[in-house]
Scaffold this motif. Structure first.
Motif, PDB file in Angstrom:
ATOM      1  N   ASP A 173       6.855  29.297  39.078  1.00 36.37           N
ATOM      2  CA  ASP A 173       7.825  28.537  38.292  1.00 36.37           C
ATOM      3  C   ASP A 173       7.154  27.401  37.532  1.00 36.37           C
ATOM      4  OD1 ASP A 173      10.030  30.072  39.033  1.00 36.37           O
ATOM      5  OD2 ASP A 173      10.458  28.851  40.801  1.00 36.37           O
ATOM      6  N   ARG A 174       6.225  26.707  38.177  1.00 36.97           N
ATOM      7  CA  ARG A 174       5.558  25.568  37.547  1.00 36.97           C
ATOM      8  C   ARG A 174       4.628  26.028  36.422  1.00 36.97           C
ATOM      9  NH1 ARG A 174       3.156  22.587  42.702  1.00 36.97           N
ATOM     10  NH2 ARG A 174       2.318  21.136  41.141  1.00 36.97           N
ATOM     11  N   ILE A 175       3.938  27.161  36.638  1.00 34.19           N
ATOM     12  CA  ILE A 175       3.082  27.692  35.580  1.00 34.19           C
ATOM     13  C   ILE A 175       3.927  28.134  34.391  1.00 34.19           C
ATOM     14  CG2 ILE A 175       1.501  29.568  34.980  1.00 34.19           C
ATOM     15  CD1 ILE A 175       0.439  29.418  37.862  1.00 34.19           C
ATOM     16  N   ASN A 176       5.063  28.751  34.677  1.00 36.66           N
ATOM     17  CA  ASN A 176       5.957  29.168  33.597  1.00 36.66           C
ATOM     18  C   ASN A 176       6.464  27.958  32.811  1.00 36.66           C
ATOM     19  OD1 ASN A 176       7.521  31.165  32.170  1.00 36.66           O
ATOM     20  ND2 ASN A 176       9.324  30.417  33.257  1.00 36.66           N
ATOM     21  N   ASP A 177       6.741  26.868  33.513  1.00 32.67           N
ATOM     22  CA  ASP A 177       7.188  25.648  32.839  1.00 32.67           C
ATOM     23  C   ASP A 177       6.079  25.082  31.956  1.00 32.67           C
ATOM     24  OD1 ASP A 177       9.099  23.394  32.463  1.00 32.67           O
ATOM     25  OD2 ASP A 177       7.537  22.265  33.498  1.00 32.67           O
ATOM     26  N   LEU A 178       4.844  25.127  32.442  1.00 32.52           N
ATOM     27  CA  LEU A 178       3.723  24.645  31.636  1.00 32.52           C
ATOM     28  C   LEU A 178       3.474  25.559  30.444  1.00 32.52           C
ATOM     29  CD1 LEU A 178       1.246  23.280  34.301  1.00 32.52           C
ATOM     30  CD2 LEU A 178       2.122  22.047  32.328  1.00 32.52           C
ATOM     31  N   ASP A 220      -0.946  34.625  23.308  1.00 32.22           N
ATOM     32  CA  ASP A 220      -0.046  33.725  22.566  1.00 32.22           C
ATOM     33  C   ASP A 220       0.163  32.405  23.299  1.00 32.22           C
ATOM     34  OD1 ASP A 220       0.278  35.686  20.620  1.00 32.22           O
ATOM     35  OD2 ASP A 220       1.999  36.571  21.671  1.00 32.22           O
ATOM     36  N   ASP A 221      -0.956  31.869  23.815  1.00 26.62           N
ATOM     37  CA  ASP A 221      -0.957  30.562  24.502  1.00 26.62           C
ATOM     38  C   ASP A 221      -0.176  30.562  25.811  1.00 26.62           C
ATOM     39  OD1 ASP A 221      -2.448  29.452  22.396  1.00 26.62           O
ATOM     40  OD2 ASP A 221      -0.611  29.080  21.255  1.00 26.62           O
ATOM     41  N   ARG A 222       0.154  31.725  26.353  1.00 22.36           N
ATOM     42  CA  ARG A 222       0.913  31.807  27.599  1.00 22.36           C
ATOM     43  C   ARG A 222       0.112  32.586  28.632  1.00 22.36           C
ATOM     44  NH1 ARG A 222       6.299  30.460  26.534  1.00 22.36           N
ATOM     45  NH2 ARG A 222       6.839  31.131  28.631  1.00 22.36           N
ATOM     46  N   PHE A 223       0.265  32.198  29.902  1.00 24.13           N
ATOM     47  CA  PHE A 223      -0.318  32.941  31.007  1.00 24.13           C
ATOM     48  C   PHE A 223       0.660  34.015  31.466  1.00 24.13           C
ATOM     49  CE2 PHE A 223      -3.552  29.857  33.153  1.00 24.13           C
ATOM     50  CZ  PHE A 223      -4.389  30.001  32.055  1.00 24.13           C
ATOM     51  N   LEU A 234       4.677  37.155  36.582  1.00 22.36           N
ATOM     52  CA  LEU A 234       4.972  36.228  35.486  1.00 22.36           C
ATOM     53  C   LEU A 234       4.608  36.925  34.188  1.00 22.36           C
ATOM     54  CD1 LEU A 234       5.717  33.485  34.265  1.00 22.36           C
ATOM     55  CD2 LEU A 234       3.394  32.705  34.736  1.00 22.36           C
ATOM     56  N   GLY A 235       5.595  37.124  33.350  1.00 22.31           N
ATOM     57  CA  GLY A 235       5.353  37.787  32.073  1.00 22.31           C
ATOM     58  C   GLY A 235       6.331  37.308  31.028  1.00 22.31           C
ATOM     59  N   GLY A 236       5.804  36.975  29.846  1.00 17.30           N
ATOM     60  CA  GLY A 236       6.682  36.444  28.814  1.00 17.30           C
ATOM     61  C   GLY A 236       7.314  35.143  29.268  1.00 17.30           C
TER      62      GLY A 236
END
Length: 568
Positions: A173-178, A220-223, A234-236
């Motif tokens: 969740d925290r990585i997705n927020d970042l 696209d700058d996302r993990f 974690l995707g998109g």
């Protein structure tokens, strides 16, 4: 470009450099922080008859000192180190349980057989009989206590798996927020990297890797993150949380489930094989459960069955002081049958121990494909063979009986654990010392007709005592029934040595891994770490640059005042 503007440009760049150096110093001890540097370039030049006159300097960007290869090398070593540490913390507790040879199971086995020796010498001695029962109960208690400890370990592993998965979900969740913050930051200030946010995300990914082995993909700058053999967590813009639920094959075993989108977009949990989850704390826990806990508990159960069944088999051949034939000395548990949660069957198969000498420390899976039943060892995966519908077959000393099965459908399966609960179910069946069948058969009794040898005879007690050295367990495939390769003490020593070897191997691996982590950290910090001495020197340099730029402005002011005075 006049001197004042040159000075101003120099002041601004020097100010940026000083602020960045201060930022580096303040974050020297911040986990995951990468040293930052102001990138600058010439501001160009103005053409004149006398040549190109420079327009000063300008800041282009602030970049972090980062090497993706060194970062991945370091985090990979952390993932493996966390798994080894978790495994070591768990296996050391089992090793402490079984390693003490002065108290516990091994000396109690010796004391039990010493009691049989004493009874064989004085079969009519009531005190010797009472002492033997006491020693038998003490042995059974020690084995049950050891099994209870392993059961507690199993429950503790279940709890830790649940806690670890909760932590994994929090990191996701925290990585997705970042991911969102970084995307927003780049949109707000195009072309400029949000270094601190990137460091924070990298650090969270590194921390997550210490919980479970992950693969990180940046697009696209996302993990995007996967675990196991490619399950996306974690995707998109979506996080697919892991879940902990009882395994369909064994509800006492908590299993990790990943989530996938089912019909209508509803997320559905899918159980993952433990073997797919490697690395990190979670991998260490699952490896310990399969590699140590299951094997040790099965070995202990096999030992309990070896003692109980061999003593019972001989005890029923003797006679008590009243001449009555012996009964079972120990109570013996039956193999545990676990129906898969997805089975259609309405009645389960049964299993029984046919030959204790052939027992292994494996479990077994009975699979039905709609027409045929097949027995497979678990976890080594060896397919042993078929079991006829409605009939039975014996493998590894265990008889699998399908007579009671009803309503089975293709895909049904059962987990059979012949030894898993045997140690927890071991207790002494006899409560009356006078029921101990120490006497043998006297062929000359009753005028040659034969009969019990009498209360003063200890022939059967002697045969019971001789089981101490008999090869009862570990029979090879194809060997005659009852012909083993290990005595009871040898079997327990094998259990102890197996745990000790795994403990020592892990300790050695953990020390080597700690050294590798330190080396990888040093290599990564050589690029990304903050060197305080270097930053102090930089501050002095930037301070001199700032003063020099300020002097330019002062000089420009003086020259301007001079021009004004000439006009007046």
């Amino acid at each position: 470009m006049n001197l004042a503007n040159l000075g101003k440009a120099g002041l601004l760049v020097a100010q940026n450099r000083l602020a960045t150096a201060g930022h580096n110093i303040n974050n020297a001890a911040t986990a995951g922080f990468s040293r930052q540097t102001v990138l600058s370039q010439t501001a160009g030049a103005t053409p004149t008859a006398g040549g190109w006159i420079g327009r000063g300097v300008q800041a282009v960007s602030v970049m972090r000192s980062y090497d993706n290869f060194l970062y991945n090398q370091f985090t990979t070593s952390l993932t493996k180190g966390a798994a080894l540490k978790t495994y070591g913390d768990q296996v050391s507790q089992v090793n402490n349980l079984v390693a003490d040879r002065t108290v516990g199971i091994s000396p109690n086995i010796q004391q039990f057989f010493n009691g049989l020796d004493a009874l064989a010498t004085a079969p009519a001695d009531v005190a010797a009989r009472q002492e033997l029962l006491g020693r038998a109960n003490s042995l059974a208690t020690q084995i049950r206590d050891a099994n209870a400890f392993l059961d507690d370990q199993r429950q503790n592993v279940n709890t830790q798996i649940d806690t670890t998965v909760t932590q994994v979900n929090s990191y996701l969740d925290r990585i997705n927020d970042l991911n969102r913050q970084i995307t927003t930051a780049k949109a707000t200030n195009p072309g400029q990297p949000p270094n601190d946010l990137l460091d924070q995300r990298d650090q969270l990914a590194a921390d997550l890797g210490q919980l479970v082995n992950i693969k990180v993909y940046e697009q696209d700058d996302r993990f995007s993150i996967t675990i196991g053999n490619g399950q996306t967590v974690l995707g998109g813009n979506s996080v697919y949380h892991l879940q902990v639920k009882p395994s369909a094959a064994d509800p006492s075993r908590m299993a990790v489930h990943y989530t996938v989108q089912g019909p209508g977009g509803v997320l559905q949990p899918v159980e993952m094989k433990d073997s797919l989850i490697a690395g990190g704390k979670l991998g260490g826990l699952l490896t310990f459960r399969a590699d140590v806990l299951d094997v040790t508990q099965n070995d202990l159960g096999r030992l309990a069955l070896g003692i109980s069944m061999s003593i019972n088999a001989q005890h029923v051949q003797g006679y008590d002081p009243s001449g009555a034939p012996g009964t079972n000395f120990f109570n013996v548990s039956t193999p545990k049958i676990i129906m898969n949660a997805g089975n259609a069957a309405t009645a389960d198969p049964t299993a029984s121990i046919a030959d204790v000498s052939k027992l292994t420390n494996q479990d077994y899976r009975l699979d039905f494909d709609g027409a045929n039943y097949t027995v497979t060892r678990v976890p080594d995966g060896t397919v042993l063979g078929p079991v006829p519908v409605g009939g039975n077959a014996t493998y590894d000393g265990v008889t699998f009986d399908l007579a009671s099965v009803a309503g089975a459908a293709a895909g049904d399966s059962w987990l059979i654990q012949p030894t898993r609960d045997a140690a927890g179910g071991m207790d002494v069946a006899l409560t009356d010392p006078s029921k101990i069948a120490a006497a043998g058969w006297d062929p000359d009794a009753n005028g040659g007709a034969g009969g019990p040898a009498g209360s003063a005879n200890g022939d059967n007690a002697l045969l019971l005592a001789q089981l101490r050295d008999k090869k009862i367990l570990g029979g090879l495939p194809g060997s005659p029934a009852g012909q083993g390769t290990m005595g009871l003490n040898e079997a327990y020593s094998q259990l102890v040595n197996g745990v000790a070897v795994k403990t020592q191997t892990n300790t050695t691996s953990q020390k080597a891994q700690e050294t590798l982590i330190q080396q990888n950290y040093a290599a990564q910090q050589a690029v990304s770490g903050v060197n305080m001495d270097e930053e102090y020197i930089n501050i002095q340099r930037y301070q001199e640059q700032y003063r020099a730029a300020a002097r330019l402005i002062d000089t420009a002011s003086t020259m301007f005042d001079t021009l004004l005075s000439l006009r007046s």
